[in-house]
Write a protein that holds these residues in place. Sequence first.
Motif, mmCIF file in Angstrom:
data_model
loop_
_atom_site.group_PDB
_atom_site.id
_atom_site.type_symbol
_atom_site.label_atom_id
_atom_site.label_comp_id
_atom_site.label_asym_id
_atom_site.label_seq_id
_atom_site.Cartn_x
_atom_site.Cartn_y
_atom_site.Cartn_z
ATOM 1 N N GLY A 2 0.893 -1.223 0.149
ATOM 2 C CA GLY A 2 0.127 -0.034 0.140
ATOM 3 C C GLY A 2 0.913 1.152 -0.090
ATOM 4 O O GLY A 2 1.993 1.257 -0.089
ATOM 5 N N GLU A 22 -7.764 10.586 0.248
ATOM 6 C CA GLU A 22 -9.129 10.124 0.557
ATOM 7 C C GLU A 22 -10.365 10.211 -0.426
ATOM 8 O O GLU A 22 -11.094 9.454 -0.663
ATOM 9 C CB GLU A 22 -9.677 10.916 1.871
ATOM 10 N N GLY A 25 -10.061 7.867 -2.948
ATOM 11 C CA GLY A 25 -10.451 6.150 -2.720
ATOM 12 C C GLY A 25 -9.196 5.596 -2.318
ATOM 13 O O GLY A 25 -8.924 4.126 -2.491
ATOM 14 N N LEU A 26 -7.885 6.252 -2.409
ATOM 15 C CA LEU A 26 -6.757 5.563 -1.945
ATOM 16 C C LEU A 26 -6.373 4.958 -0.512
ATOM 17 O O LEU A 26 -6.698 5.857 0.340
ATOM 18 C CB LEU A 26 -5.337 6.327 -2.687
ATOM 19 N N GLN A 27 -6.109 3.944 -0.393
ATOM 20 C CA GLN A 27 -5.507 3.489 0.970
ATOM 21 C C GLN A 27 -4.175 3.841 1.253
ATOM 22 O O GLN A 27 -3.543 3.690 0.256
ATOM 23 C CB GLN A 27 -5.796 1.841 0.972
ATOM 24 N N PHE A 28 -4.077 4.284 2.486
ATOM 25 C CA PHE A 28 -2.524 4.511 2.855
ATOM 26 C C PHE A 28 -2.365 4.386 4.464
ATOM 27 O O PHE A 28 -3.409 4.626 5.265
ATOM 28 C CB PHE A 28 -2.338 6.076 2.234
ATOM 29 N N GLU A 29 -1.356 4.273 4.822
ATOM 30 C CA GLU A 29 -0.871 4.335 6.048
ATOM 31 C C GLU A 29 -0.208 5.598 6.269
ATOM 32 O O GLU A 29 0.587 6.134 5.515
ATOM 33 C CB GLU A 29 0.421 3.386 6.464
#
Length: 119
Positions: A2, A22, A25-29
């Motif tokens: 990710g 956000e 729609g991107l997933q991130f840490e």
Amino acid sequence: MGLTYYSYPKCGTCRKAKKWLETNGLQFEEVNIAENPPTEDQLSEMIAISGLDIKKFFNVSGMKYRELNVKDKLPAMTDEEKIRLLATDGMLMKRPLVYGNGKVTVGFKEDDFDNVWKG
């Protein structure tokens, strides 16, 4: 793998970048760059992937950059020394720094994010 989003919570540009990630729609840490800056190895990899000059990773408008008089020291430093310096203090780094999937962006420009992270 990710995305890792290195930011400083009080940074307005970082907040804009986070909102963009956000909204798209991107997933991130999320990692606080001041508390947990990237390691020398991570930075070396990011710099290589980005194709950018190491100087582009420095926050040239930051207080820490000016305090340490980094501008005058950079020309005499090796790339390894520059990377070591960046890894010692996240406040020396330009932010946000987004890294993952074999890509890197430094700072936030919506066009760059569109080109790099939407595809």
